[in-house]
Design an enzyme around this catalytic site. Structure first.
Site, PDB file in Angstrom:
ATOM      1  N   SER A 146      19.552  14.197  17.597  1.00 32.87           N
ATOM      2  CA  SER A 146      20.388  14.450  16.419  1.00 32.87           C
ATOM      3  C   SER A 146      21.125  13.210  15.933  1.00 32.87           C
ATOM      4  CB  SER A 146      21.409  15.547  16.752  1.00 32.87           C
ATOM      5  OG  SER A 146      22.066  15.267  17.975  1.00 32.87           O
ATOM      6  N   LEU A 147      20.848  12.047  16.526  1.00 35.75           N
ATOM      7  CA  LEU A 147      21.540  10.831  16.126  1.00 35.75           C
ATOM      8  C   LEU A 147      20.879  10.187  14.907  1.00 35.75           C
ATOM      9  CD1 LEU A 147      22.245   9.128  19.570  1.00 35.75           C
ATOM     10  CD2 LEU A 147      23.624  10.801  18.333  1.00 35.75           C
ATOM     11  N   CYS A 148      21.674   9.481  14.152  1.00 33.10           N
ATOM     12  CA  CYS A 148      21.191   8.815  12.944  1.00 33.10           C
ATOM     13  C   CYS A 148      20.654   7.427  13.295  1.00 33.10           C
ATOM     14  CB  CYS A 148      22.317   8.719  11.919  1.00 33.10           C
ATOM     15  SG  CYS A 148      21.764   8.205  10.281  1.00 33.10           S
ATOM     16  N   THR A 149      19.571   7.419  14.080  1.00 28.96           N
ATOM     17  CA  THR A 149      18.899   6.183  14.453  1.00 28.96           C
ATOM     18  C   THR A 149      17.452   6.497  14.803  1.00 28.96           C
ATOM     19  OG1 THR A 149      18.722   4.432  16.124  1.00 28.96           O
ATOM     20  CG2 THR A 149      19.842   6.462  16.783  1.00 28.96           C
ATOM     21  N   LEU A 155      28.211   7.576  18.338  1.00 32.78           N
ATOM     22  CA  LEU A 155      28.329   8.473  17.178  1.00 32.78           C
ATOM     23  C   LEU A 155      29.204   9.695  17.449  1.00 32.78           C
ATOM     24  CD1 LEU A 155      24.748   8.356  15.606  1.00 32.78           C
ATOM     25  CD2 LEU A 155      26.727   6.932  15.133  1.00 32.78           C
TER      26      LEU A 155
END
Length: 411
Positions: A360-363, A401
């Site tokens: 779910s991380l933005c990477t 995050l």
């Protein structure tokens, strides 16, 4: 969609009942309800206990087995391991606190690490645990603290031998290393210890980790014992303890062959007979972490979205690299490989598809499994990452995050 015969997505140590993975004898969906939320790590205490029994059966009878806490320092895990092994090895004051809360005697606890702070050294001296000296400066600091407090420090010398552990995931000896004192410097160090009021215990030699090659491990152990015998003549007192490290690996990826532990034990039996003939009073220790707990743990997360992008199916889960950096391929891998993964509540489903599981991380680094053939899964299903009992949660960037924390349970 891919239709094929069932594949062996489950690891043999975890049984399946009614299409669902069992962990510690508990069905995965029920365990998730008991934990209360995903993601979580679950560790099977019976698997840990059995692994220790297996090691004892394969190794020489008089060999001591220590648990390296850095592999999994969860307090409940350490408490359990303290009841079934002969000692604990730690690498920080935080781990020291956990170790001292167990029933393990301080005399069977040791501390390693190249950057021990003065406060940590002082705490260890007061606790009565053995400090593995990693430099000349650290030796002098320990001596000063021991004199200042009036408490005799128990010490061993960590050696950086000239040889390395071949075929290991991470090499920690041979050449220039931050760990230990080069073997050619040992006579001078031991001479200095003779002049100090320290309780000298022996040597610590840790050459590498994550090794599946029995011959390589045996060779390193034989060389460690031979080196200790050579250096014994320089010791201020008889050699009481010799920690020859660990390095025993577990299979993670396709093509990995489990370590032949019996072969290692047979070779070590011969080496220890040689040591006993030369140094009959010396206690030999192996220091294992990953090998004892790695295969006993799983990481469980839940699918919260399913999407198709230009023909590629993505499963988005509520966990990711911030909880399990190693499974993402960002903890020591040069070329990323998939950990063994399953859809834990669809273990008997035969219809399959190729999916990429992302966190779910933005990477774009947040990959749990890349282009892996798995049973067709939907939102709400559970993704299980095997081989997750070691170097999981505490080896991950949990604050990245500011995502929700991960639970850990021992079952």
């Amino acid at each position: 969609m891919i239709k094929s015969l069932p594949q062996h997505t489950s690891m043999a140590q975890f049984p399946v009942c009614n299409n669902t993975l069992l962990i510690g004898g508990i069905a995965l969906n029920r365990l998730a309800q008991r934990v209360g939320s995903t993601p979580f790590y679950a560790y099977d205490r019976q698997l840990m206990s059995q692994r220790v029994l297996d090691v004892r059966a394969a190794m020489p009878a008089d060999l001591k087995i220590h648990y390296a806490m850095k592999a999994n320092p969860m307090p409940a895990v350490v408490q359990h391991m303290a009841n079934i092994v002969d000692g604990l090895d730690l690498a920080s004051a935080g781990e020291m606190k956990v170790a001292l809360d167990t029933t393990m005697a301080a005399g069977n606890i040791s501390m390693a690490g190249p950057g021990k702070r003065s406060q940590e050294l002082s705490q260890a001296i007061a606790a009565g645990i053995t400090l593995n000296i990693e430099s000349f400066h650290e030796l002098e600091t320990i001596a000063q603290l021991s004199e200042k407090t009036g408490i005799q420090a128990h010490v061993s010398v960590r050696i950086n031998p000239a040889f390395e552990l071949k075929a290991s995931g991470m090499k920690m000896s041979g050449g220039a290393k931050p760990f230990g004192i080069d073997e050619e410097q040992l006579p001078a160090v031991l001479q200095r210890i003779k002049t100090l009021a320290l309780d000298f215990k022996g040597f610590h030699i840790y050459s590498g980790s994550q090794n599946l090659n029995a011959e390589a491990i045996s060779e390193a152990q034989q060389k460690s014992i031979a080196l200790a015998i050579t250096l014994a003549a320089h010791c201020p007192t008889p050699l009481k303890k010799l920690n020859i490290g660990g390095g025993y690996g577990i299979p993670y990826f396709p093509g990995d062959t489990p370590l032949n532990i019996r072969q290692v034990g047979d070779a070590l039996t011969d080496a220890m007979l040689y040591l006993k003939a030369e140094q009959p009073q010396t206690e030999v220790i192996i220091e294992l972490g990953r090998y004892l707990v790695g295969e006993a743990g799983v990481y469980v997360c839940q699918i919260i979205d399913k999407k198709v992008s230009r023909g590629q199916t993505f499963l988005v889960v509520d966990g990711g690299l911030h909880h399990h950096l190693a499974a993402s391929g960002n903890f020591g891998q040069v070329l990323r490989k998939n950990y063994p993964v399953a859809i834990g509540n669809k273990m008997a489903v035969t219809e399959r598809e190729i999916v990429t599981i992302v966190g779910s991380l933005c990477t774009p680094l947040d990959i749990v499994a890349d282009k892996m053939e798995l049973p067709i899964a939907e939102i709400g299903d559970f993704v299980v990452v095997y081989q997750s009992g070691a170097y999981g949660y505490t080896a991950s960037p949990t604050q990245f995050l500011n995502q929700p924390v991960c639970a850990e349970v021992l079952v």
